[in-house]
Design a protein around this motif. Structure first.
Motif, PDB file in Angstrom:
ATOM      1  N   VAL A 110       0.865  -1.171   0.000  1.00 48.19           N
ATOM      2  CA  VAL A 110       0.000   0.000   0.000  1.00 48.19           C
ATOM      3  C   VAL A 110       0.905   1.224   0.000  1.00 48.19           C
ATOM      4  O   VAL A 110       1.742   1.390   0.897  1.00 48.19           O
ATOM      5  CB  VAL A 110      -0.939   0.010   1.229  1.00 48.19           C
ATOM      6  N   LEU A 111       0.752   2.052  -1.015  1.00 42.14           N
ATOM      7  CA  LEU A 111       1.608   3.223  -1.200  1.00 42.14           C
ATOM      8  C   LEU A 111       0.788   4.494  -1.205  1.00 42.14           C
ATOM      9  O   LEU A 111      -0.327   4.531  -1.725  1.00 42.14           O
ATOM     10  CB  LEU A 111       2.359   3.114  -2.536  1.00 42.14           C
ATOM     11  N   ASP A 112       1.352   5.545  -0.613  1.00 38.69           N
ATOM     12  CA  ASP A 112       0.791   6.887  -0.702  1.00 38.69           C
ATOM     13  C   ASP A 112       1.446   7.545  -1.908  1.00 38.69           C
ATOM     14  O   ASP A 112       2.667   7.699  -1.961  1.00 38.69           O
ATOM     15  CB  ASP A 112       1.093   7.671   0.571  1.00 38.69           C
ATOM     16  N   ASP A 157      -0.197  12.636  -2.431  1.00 38.10           N
ATOM     17  CA  ASP A 157      -1.207  13.620  -2.048  1.00 38.10           C
ATOM     18  C   ASP A 157      -2.203  13.027  -1.057  1.00 38.10           C
ATOM     19  O   ASP A 157      -3.340  13.463  -0.965  1.00 38.10           O
ATOM     20  CB  ASP A 157      -1.934  14.136  -3.286  1.00 38.10           C
ATOM     21  N   GLY A 158      -1.764  12.004  -0.336  1.00 47.49           N
ATOM     22  CA  GLY A 158      -2.646  11.333   0.603  1.00 47.49           C
ATOM     23  C   GLY A 158      -3.493  10.261  -0.054  1.00 47.49           C
ATOM     24  O   GLY A 158      -4.228   9.546   0.611  1.00 47.49           O
ATOM     25  N   GLU A 159      -3.389  10.144  -1.376  1.00 48.32           N
ATOM     26  CA  GLU A 159      -4.128   9.123  -2.109  1.00 48.32           C
ATOM     27  C   GLU A 159      -3.400   7.790  -1.966  1.00 48.32           C
ATOM     28  O   GLU A 159      -2.239   7.659  -2.351  1.00 48.32           O
ATOM     29  CB  GLU A 159      -4.229   9.508  -3.588  1.00 48.32           C
ATOM     30  N   LEU A 160      -4.086   6.802  -1.394  1.00 44.58           N
ATOM     31  CA  LEU A 160      -3.487   5.486  -1.195  1.00 44.58           C
ATOM     32  C   LEU A 160      -3.854   4.568  -2.348  1.00 44.58           C
ATOM     33  O   LEU A 160      -4.986   4.585  -2.824  1.00 44.58           O
ATOM     34  CB  LEU A 160      -3.959   4.864   0.117  1.00 44.58           C
ATOM     35  N   GLU A 161      -2.880   3.786  -2.782  1.00 43.82           N
ATOM     36  CA  GLU A 161      -3.151   2.813  -3.829  1.00 43.82           C
ATOM     37  C   GLU A 161      -2.480   1.503  -3.442  1.00 43.82           C
ATOM     38  O   GLU A 161      -1.354   1.488  -2.941  1.00 43.82           O
ATOM     39  CB  GLU A 161      -2.644   3.314  -5.174  1.00 43.82           C
ATOM     40  N   THR A 162      -3.191   0.404  -3.677  1.00 45.70           N
ATOM     41  CA  THR A 162      -2.709  -0.934  -3.337  1.00 45.70           C
ATOM     42  C   THR A 162      -2.223  -1.635  -4.598  1.00 45.70           C
ATOM     43  O   THR A 162      -2.975  -1.755  -5.571  1.00 45.70           O
ATOM     44  CB  THR A 162      -3.843  -1.745  -2.678  1.00 45.70           C
ATOM     45  N   TYR A 163      -0.964  -2.092  -4.572  1.00 50.17           N
ATOM     46  CA  TYR A 163      -0.358  -2.778  -5.709  1.00 50.17           C
ATOM     47  C   TYR A 163      -0.058  -4.221  -5.344  1.00 50.17           C
ATOM     48  O   TYR A 163       0.448  -4.507  -4.256  1.00 50.17           O
ATOM     49  CB  TYR A 163       0.937  -2.080  -6.135  1.00 50.17           C
TER      50      TYR A 163
END
Length: 179
Positions: A101-103, A106-112
């Motif tokens: 899980v990466l930020d 801009d506070g937007e989290l995305e799971t790779y």
């Protein structure tokens, strides 16, 4: 010599502008030196948590064997690991699905999700060192491999380094959105 469980920590360090929030590793296959996990604390389908500091722990004994190294070689070719050569002895090894899980800044989290990632622990000099690679990863020199991760919206090409750094750290050294 009696077997004793050890907390074998591996850390995902981050050298990029993105922030690692955490993640997990789901074991899909494994090999452990005989007698080093008599209580079966490490099993297929088990989820290992990666905390906010990037640390993940595998409770298992430490005894290097060619049995585990041969298993690694059967699953991970030399050019698909950061070291670009085969191990002679390993304490244990796992193949699984790595989720980070990466930020994105801009506070937007995305799971790779990174499929078929391999982690193993061997012994070098006076310390236990970790191995990193995967079934279709590409060694690019300087103890690095590239891995493609996918989220619901993007593909991310990540360069990981294990070697030339702390023996228990896998560094994220470069990320590039590719789609």
């Amino acid at each position: 010599m009696a077997m004793s469980y050890r907390d074998n920590d591996v850390k995902f360090g981050n050298k990029t502008s993105l922030t690692l929030i955490g993640g997990n590793f789901i074991i899909q296959d494994l090999k452990i030196s005989p007698g080093q996990d008599p209580e079966n604390k490490n099993v297929v389908k088990q989820k290992k948590k990666i905390d906010a500091d990037g640390k993940m722990t595998f409770p298992v004994g430490r005894h290097g064997t060619d049995i585990v190294a041969n298993w690694w070689k059967e699953h991970i070719s030399a050019q698909h690991s950061t070291f670009n050569h085969d191990p002679s002895d390993l304490n244990f090894a796992f193949i699984g699905k790595l989720t980070l899980v990466l930020d994105l800044g801009d506070g937007e989290l995305e799971t790779y999700v990174f499929p078929d990632i391999a982690l193993g622990q061997g012994h070098s000099s006076k310390s236990n060192n970790w191995w990193f690679g995967g079934k279709s990863r590409n060694h690019i020199g300087d103890n690095k491999v590239t891995c493609e991760g996918k989220s619901a919206e993007h593909k991310l090409l990540v360069t990981f380094r294990r070697g030339g750094n702390s023996v228990d750290e896998i560094e994220i050294v470069e990320v590039k959105v590719v789609g």
